[in-house]
Write an enzyme that holds these catalytic residues in place. Sequence first.
Site, short mmCIF file in Angstrom:
data_model
loop_
_atom_site.label_atom_id
_atom_site.label_comp_id
_atom_site.label_asym_id
_atom_site.label_seq_id
_atom_site.Cartn_x
_atom_site.Cartn_y
_atom_site.Cartn_z
N THR A 360 0.75 -1.02 -0.02
CA THR A 360 0.09 0.09 -0.01
C THR A 360 0.81 1.12 0.14
O THR A 360 0.49 2.22 -0.39
CB THR A 360 -0.74 -0.01 1.36
OG1 THR A 360 -0.12 -0.11 2.45
CG2 THR A 360 -2.02 -0.96 1.26
N CYS A 361 2.00 1.10 0.48
CA CYS A 361 2.94 2.31 0.44
C CYS A 361 3.38 2.79 -0.89
O CYS A 361 3.65 4.02 -1.20
CB CYS A 361 4.19 2.07 1.19
SG CYS A 361 3.91 1.33 2.78
#
Length: 393
Positions: A360-361
Amino acid sequence: TYTPLFRSKQWYQRRVRGNLADIPFRHHLKIMFVNEHGLDEVGIDQDGVLKEFLEESITHALDPSFGLFSVTEENHWLYPSPLSKIHTEHLDLFHYIGRLVAKAVFEGIVVDISFAPFFLRQLLHNKNALFSYLDELPNLDSQLHKNLMFIKTYEGDAQDLGLTFSMDEEEFGKIVSEELMPGGSVTPVTNSNKISYIHQVAHYKMYTQIKKQTRAFCAGFKSVVQDDWLRMFSLPELQKLVSGDCASIDLSELRKHVRYLGGYHGSHRVILWFWDITLNEFSEEEKSALLKFVTSCSRPPLMGFASMSPPFSIRAVDDAEQEPSDMTPGEALRSSFKSFLGLSQGSGEGSNSRLPSSSTCFNLLKLPVYRSKGVLRDKLKYAIKSGAGFELS
């Protein structure tokens, strides 16, 4: 030590390290989640963990079942609950929630919430704006508004209604009387003062009753986002800053800006299956879950998918080998070439056993090279609904 956040639903199992109430929210926050077994989740915080922390914290804190916020009848807009004092430190919680919402705005992170306009308006605090609580009352209590309009148009003697300048409210099984003005409990409503009465009732229901909670929330919010900045926005613009665009998620726009890695390309069979499933079969809830799974946010960016940074990416992964980050240059080249040709690298059922995962980063979906569209559909739906945090892969 680990400090629990809001003990509602399963969220009490996920905690953050340190006392965030004492940390300047304009600084970069490093978040570490703890799973139900008391172990640190394997997430590296490059903003993805922070995004999930903010969205999940705000969503659970504003859940009406937690007792801090209520929802309006028709539009289901959120506003502070008059009964929030069931929590002994409810004003501190409102201050903290204000800081969380402001941090999300400060970082450009949208959350799936909609505040009531009469509540959100207090953040703007525009004293010159023409605003009538009576006009907004139907959004909160349509039946009360009808009753007040009946009093306003009542042609008989208003004293026959037996009303005084006071409000009777039920609190935890008891009837509590609140005066609308000093001596209100002994001041009858008459034909000459009934207009003042109905406006004071509306003002009490939408402002006075939740004044302390609203002030605490606004103080927390403005400790992160300066008041001068807020004055640049109108009420609808502020709502959009907080919760983004309420329109349906347009995955066809996302498709135009996606980036393919690891051998995938726009004509790869797995990619064609992926878009056919997500565009034509996914419900709005599943589209939202997919976004949250990959980006930690369930709503699109404020300026659309073209502005997403880093861009939404899909990378080919085969569970028979390491992920590209663990490969030698030669292995990575061979893996990319096979994926480009649509060839499975595994044997037996290997290429069907792994679930999709994400970083998700980096807004990255790691999608295995599945052998059939049906397997892709089942694995993708299972993954986005699993709620496995940062440990799925």
